[in-house]
Design a protein around this motif. Structure first.
Motif, PDB file in Angstrom:
ATOM      1  N   VAL A 178       0.830  -1.209   0.000  1.00  0.00           N
ATOM      2  CA  VAL A 178       0.000   0.000   0.000  1.00  0.00           C
ATOM      3  C   VAL A 178       0.865   1.259   0.000  1.00  0.00           C
ATOM      4  O   VAL A 178       0.640   2.176  -0.776  1.00  0.00           O
ATOM      5  CB  VAL A 178      -0.949   0.024   1.225  1.00  0.00           C
ATOM      6  CG1 VAL A 178      -1.797   1.298   1.228  1.00  0.00           C
ATOM      7  CG2 VAL A 178      -1.838  -1.217   1.252  1.00  0.00           C
ATOM      8  N   GLY A 179       1.865   1.282   0.860  1.00  0.00           N
ATOM      9  CA  GLY A 179       2.697   2.481   0.999  1.00  0.00           C
ATOM     10  C   GLY A 179       1.894   3.660   1.503  1.00  0.00           C
ATOM     11  O   GLY A 179       2.075   4.786   1.052  1.00  0.00           O
ATOM     12  N   GLY A 180       0.988   3.386   2.422  1.00  0.00           N
ATOM     13  CA  GLY A 180       0.069   4.420   2.879  1.00  0.00           C
ATOM     14  C   GLY A 180       0.264   4.806   4.339  1.00  0.00           C
ATOM     15  O   GLY A 180       1.380   4.767   4.877  1.00  0.00           O
ATOM     16  N   VAL A 181      -0.830   5.182   4.983  1.00  0.00           N
ATOM     17  CA  VAL A 181      -0.818   5.710   6.337  1.00  0.00           C
ATOM     18  C   VAL A 181      -1.079   4.562   7.318  1.00  0.00           C
ATOM     19  O   VAL A 181      -2.081   3.862   7.203  1.00  0.00           O
ATOM     20  CB  VAL A 181      -1.904   6.802   6.488  1.00  0.00           C
ATOM     21  CG1 VAL A 181      -1.951   7.336   7.914  1.00  0.00           C
ATOM     22  CG2 VAL A 181      -1.651   7.928   5.480  1.00  0.00           C
ATOM     23  N   ALA A 242       6.365   9.241   8.060  1.00  0.00           N
ATOM     24  CA  ALA A 242       5.901   9.333   6.668  1.00  0.00           C
ATOM     25  C   ALA A 242       6.849   8.641   5.702  1.00  0.00           C
ATOM     26  O   ALA A 242       6.634   8.673   4.489  1.00  0.00           O
ATOM     27  CB  ALA A 242       5.732  10.800   6.273  1.00  0.00           C
ATOM     28  N   LEU A 243       7.902   8.012   6.237  1.00  0.00           N
ATOM     29  CA  LEU A 243       8.916   7.404   5.383  1.00  0.00           C
ATOM     30  C   LEU A 243       8.339   6.314   4.473  1.00  0.00           C
ATOM     31  O   LEU A 243       8.786   6.133   3.341  1.00  0.00           O
ATOM     32  CB  LEU A 243      10.036   6.826   6.260  1.00  0.00           C
ATOM     33  CG  LEU A 243      11.458   6.855   5.714  1.00  0.00           C
ATOM     34  CD1 LEU A 243      11.879   8.258   5.304  1.00  0.00           C
ATOM     35  CD2 LEU A 243      12.424   6.315   6.770  1.00  0.00           C
ATOM     36  N   ALA A 244       7.375   5.599   4.976  1.00  0.00           N
ATOM     37  CA  ALA A 244       6.811   4.479   4.212  1.00  0.00           C
ATOM     38  C   ALA A 244       5.742   4.919   3.222  1.00  0.00           C
ATOM     39  O   ALA A 244       5.274   4.118   2.419  1.00  0.00           O
ATOM     40  CB  ALA A 244       6.219   3.446   5.177  1.00  0.00           C
ATOM     41  N   ILE A 245       5.375   6.188   3.293  1.00  0.00           N
ATOM     42  CA  ILE A 245       4.286   6.644   2.411  1.00  0.00           C
ATOM     43  C   ILE A 245       4.831   6.954   1.027  1.00  0.00           C
ATOM     44  O   ILE A 245       5.751   7.753   0.870  1.00  0.00           O
ATOM     45  CB  ILE A 245       3.593   7.905   2.979  1.00  0.00           C
ATOM     46  CG1 ILE A 245       3.101   7.651   4.408  1.00  0.00           C
ATOM     47  CG2 ILE A 245       2.424   8.320   2.086  1.00  0.00           C
ATOM     48  CD1 ILE A 245       2.466   8.869   5.064  1.00  0.00           C
ATOM     49  N   ARG A 248       2.914   8.999  -4.500  1.00  0.00           N
ATOM     50  CA  ARG A 248       1.622   9.025  -5.183  1.00  0.00           C
ATOM     51  C   ARG A 248       0.457   8.765  -4.229  1.00  0.00           C
ATOM     52  O   ARG A 248      -0.666   9.194  -4.479  1.00  0.00           O
ATOM     53  CB  ARG A 248       1.610   8.074  -6.379  1.00  0.00           C
ATOM     54  CG  ARG A 248       1.806   6.619  -6.072  1.00  0.00           C
ATOM     55  CD  ARG A 248       1.770   5.819  -7.379  1.00  0.00           C
ATOM     56  NE  ARG A 248       2.345   4.524  -7.273  1.00  0.00           N
ATOM     57  CZ  ARG A 248       1.706   3.440  -6.850  1.00  0.00           C
ATOM     58  NH1 ARG A 248       0.446   3.533  -6.463  1.00  0.00           N
ATOM     59  NH2 ARG A 248       2.309   2.279  -6.777  1.00  0.00           N
ATOM     60  N   VAL A 249       0.758   8.061  -3.126  1.00  0.00           N
ATOM     61  CA  VAL A 249      -0.289   7.813  -2.140  1.00  0.00           C
ATOM     62  C   VAL A 249      -0.573   9.098  -1.366  1.00  0.00           C
ATOM     63  O   VAL A 249      -1.733   9.465  -1.147  1.00  0.00           O
ATOM     64  CB  VAL A 249       0.110   6.650  -1.200  1.00  0.00           C
ATOM     65  CG1 VAL A 249      -0.884   6.505  -0.055  1.00  0.00           C
ATOM     66  CG2 VAL A 249       0.210   5.352  -2.005  1.00  0.00           C
ATOM     67  N   LEU A 250       0.488   9.792  -0.995  1.00  0.00           N
ATOM     68  CA  LEU A 250       0.309  11.067  -0.305  1.00  0.00           C
ATOM     69  C   LEU A 250      -0.421  12.065  -1.214  1.00  0.00           C
ATOM     70  O   LEU A 250      -1.338  12.780  -0.774  1.00  0.00           O
ATOM     71  CB  LEU A 250       1.665  11.639   0.123  1.00  0.00           C
ATOM     72  CG  LEU A 250       1.611  13.015   0.784  1.00  0.00           C
ATOM     73  CD1 LEU A 250       0.827  12.967   2.091  1.00  0.00           C
ATOM     74  CD2 LEU A 250       3.016  13.559   1.038  1.00  0.00           C
ATOM     75  N   GLY A 251      -0.009  12.082  -2.480  1.00  0.00           N
ATOM     76  CA  GLY A 251      -0.660  12.979  -3.441  1.00  0.00           C
ATOM     77  C   GLY A 251      -2.142  12.673  -3.565  1.00  0.00           C
ATOM     78  O   GLY A 251      -2.992  13.571  -3.558  1.00  0.00           O
ATOM     79  N   LYS A 252      -2.443  11.395  -3.643  1.00  0.00           N
ATOM     80  CA  LYS A 252      -3.839  10.975  -3.742  1.00  0.00           C
ATOM     81  C   LYS A 252      -4.610  11.409  -2.492  1.00  0.00           C
ATOM     82  O   LYS A 252      -5.729  11.906  -2.586  1.00  0.00           O
ATOM     83  CB  LYS A 252      -3.883   9.449  -3.905  1.00  0.00           C
ATOM     84  CG  LYS A 252      -5.253   8.860  -4.125  1.00  0.00           C
ATOM     85  CD  LYS A 252      -5.160   7.359  -4.360  1.00  0.00           C
ATOM     86  CE  LYS A 252      -6.550   6.726  -4.332  1.00  0.00           C
ATOM     87  NZ  LYS A 252      -6.489   5.251  -4.468  1.00  0.00           N
TER      88      LYS A 252
END
Lengths: 451, 451
Positions: A178-181, A242-245, A248-252
């Motif tokens: 996922v690379g998300g939150v 936030a290193l794992a984010i 494009r996930v943050l942008g989304k």
């Protein structure tokens, strides 16, 4: 630059209340989990193991739809990281040996198990004070301590709504796939900003390189981290949550937060299936292969590397990629590439300047059609090395490692199937992962035109 | 950087002698032209007109295949440029009124006529000393004087061979259509370098910005001219004889000269028809239209502008052009474009950074599919505005002037036919120009693989 716009707080508040109702665990939910907690706790205690309940269950921020219980079992730091990993895990296996369980690892090994349909995790870690970390799991108990102090029932509700928002939009979870939150980060943000709507407002306002911190810090995080947003772990200020984010996930997330604040809608809390258009299906080229038997973070790391290899192969062959994606379903993986054009017939080759006779002669000898353009350079064309986009993938299958496909999945990749989406047969084993991949290529952030 | 390579002078000498035989006018050729010279000279003398014989006929450097006779008729400079153009031309019309003739003009008006199958030109100019030019034709008699002093029979033969080399490869003629080497320049180069083989050797060796001069000069030509080679007119050192040469023509000449010196072959003195491959025909899109009734330099200037407009239209629509060309045959013109791919289905659009909410909202509202990539920008795609390459040309036909097609041929262009080469019907009126255009797209400088 701060962006100003009208936010309909009343409407959002109503919506938030409605979602809170949906995502607050029922008494029955709680009882089911409590029962598992008691069973496992009793077993740990019986073996004299010191443990701490952690994660969203301990902090009462869990969503009914994905409840699990995390036990952090504390071992003597003298064992060292490896010792805890081996001896600790062995000890814990004894605890659950009669149950349905398996070994797993993220950065560190742990045990996952399933009891009465509820997942539980037994995580061995070192009994150390803050900052003296031995294993990557040692921070977790302090995360727990920190949040238990900061959270109140109201905030817990806001956390749940935010988590649901993230989850519905594929932004939830720090795992590589996922690379998300992460769940922890969701809670940190709730503590920082105080409510769901304030979290979103702040996310929209985050500038490039924004530093988010709950506690004072004594260094310049911008000199250490280059992520688009830096969120300091209040328990370990040297750590960037936030290193794992993925960017494009943050942008989304930023775009979705903006969309929601402008036009609050319950649809942001439901998983939406994009509806791909048929006319695109001929321009989507795919490779589907068997998933390797590796843990999620490891294999997804490989999938993304393979996706990059596929993109490079297409670029090298002169194709223009609109979008690409990876999808996994059951034991099948699909990498899908959406191309601007589906067949490439020729490739233009630019040669040397006419002022370099040696190079001119070389170029003339190795090309069939050669001419000069007004820039005084030689040009030629050749039949596209790969006429059909499928041939790019077919060629990649021959020696995938050379192109950057990780060795761990190169055999799977080589034995994969290459096809256009338009050629996909409904009966294929890999149909579902391919369908998901196709759908995700056409996922959109665009706002409804009728709004 | 000088390029060194073995030149087989013996082989070239033999070949040059062989070509010289072919291109030296026969006694009969000479007699036919002498007869016309006498007729026209007599008429001019009878009317008391002072004239000078010029051009390749006067200097005995003409090729039998394109013999014509140039008479430079000298008028009083007091008439001025316009006066000479009008009064002079009227006077000359009287001379030829009973013959087959027509008015023509390059920079200045003149009379062309045909007598017993031989073309003759009556060019009015001003009777002025060198440097006091009134019309653009006034230099010609001094060109003639200069060359008559410098040329000898041996050199004349070398000039003919060089002209034949240029002609066979489409490099001969300063007119806009060709953008190549004029007859006069061919002779200047022969005087400068002494022989056909030395001309070629020097052309290969010309560096970017090379200055070629026969006579001393007292300024820096590189500050005045930016052509890849600067060749000073020995009669007017301020004039650059290479100004009319297109870069790609000069580049082609350099490559052909190199090819020839490395592998001398009689084929360089014969017009070669490229043999296009069938598999390309679907990627060649054409527009054929009626040629306008305008003099050659004017209409070819327009064709090249139209070709540029066509190229821009394709680039704007996301196509990649391999090569383009213009061909004229009889009353038809064809602009042909050879594309890397024949159908373009989608177009990728890059949007704003997620850090600019106003722009994000605008982009979201105006696009149907939007996502974020790792560069934190929004992206979208749209069905290609022109799905079919033919539609690019069809759309261009609607308002060609807007795209840069010159007004003088915009109506012809608008009424043109658009097609792929593969769809061309053999019976079409425009078949020959289209066939020529197609062939010229596949013209090559590549050396034979068996050499």
């Amino acid at each position: 630059m701060k962006f100003e716009f009208d936010i309909n707080y009343e409407e959002i508040k109503k919506l938030v209340e409605q979602i809170k109702q949906q995502v607050t665990p029922s008494q029955k939910d709680r009882e089911r989990l409590k029962e598992i907690e008691n069973i496992i706790s009793e077993r740990l205690r019986r073996r004299g193991l010191k443990f701490i309940l952690g994660g969203s269950y301990a902090r009462d921020t869990w969503l009914p739809e994905d409840a699990d219980i995390d036990f952090f079992v504390l071992f003597d730091p003298a064992l060292g990281s490896d010792g805890i990993g081996k001896k600790g895990l062995k000890e814990l296996e004894e605890v659950v040996k009669d149950l349905n369980y398996w070994k797993n690892y993220a950065e560190h090994p742990y045990i996952e198990g399933m009891l009465n349909g509820i997942k539980f995790n037994l995580v061995p870690c070192a009994d150390v004070p803050p900052g003296k970390w031995i294993t990557s799991m040692d921070r977790s108990r302090y995360h727990n301590e920190y949040l238990l102090k900061k959270l109140n029932p109201e905030l817990r509700g806001e956390v749940r709504v935010f988590k649901k928002f993230l989850k519905s939009n594929g932004l939830y979870g720090a795992e590589i796939k996922v690379g998300g939150v992460s769940g922890y980060l969701s809670e940190v943000l709730a503590v920082k900003y105080g409510s769901f709507v304030e979290i979103l407002k702040n996310i929209v306002a985050w500038e490039q390189g924004e530093v988010v911190a709950l506690e004072p810090y004594d260094y310049d995080p911008k000199k250490v981290f280059t992520t688009p947003v830096i969120i300091l772990d209040p328990v370990d200020q040297k750590r960037n949550l936030a290193l794992a984010i993925k960017n494009r996930v943050l942008g989304k997330l930023k775009v979705l937060a903006l969309n929601f604040l402008k036009s609050p809608d319950v649809k942001y809390f439901a998983e939406r299936q994009p509806v791909p258009e048929d006319r695109t299906s001929n321009n989507v080229v795919m490779i589907s292969f068997k998933a390797p038997d590796l843990v999620e973070d490891i294999r997804w790391g490989m999938y993304y590397k393979a996706e990059e290899a596929v993109r490079n192969a297409f670029k090298n062959s002169g194709y223009r990629i609109i979008r690409s994606t990876v999808s996994e379903y059951d034991t099948w993986v699909t990498i899908a590439v959406f191309l601007e054009f589906d067949k490439r017939n020729f490739e233009i080759r630019s040669g040397p300047s006419v002022y370099f006779p040696e190079n001119v002669i070389k170029f003339l000898k190795s090309h069939r059609y050669v001419w000069v353009e007004n820039d005084m350079r030689l040009y030629s064309f050749e039949p596209g090395k790969y006429v059909d986009a499928k041939d790019v993938l077919a060629s990649l299958k021959i020696n995938p490692i050379n192109w950057g496909v990780p060795a761990g999945i190169s055999k799977n990749f080589s034995e994969g199937f290459v096809y256009r989406y338009s050629e996909l047969e409904g009966s294929s084993l890999y149909f579902k992962s391919a369908k998901n991949a196709f759908a995700s290529l056409f996922e959109t952030l665009a706002v409804d035109s009728n709004k």
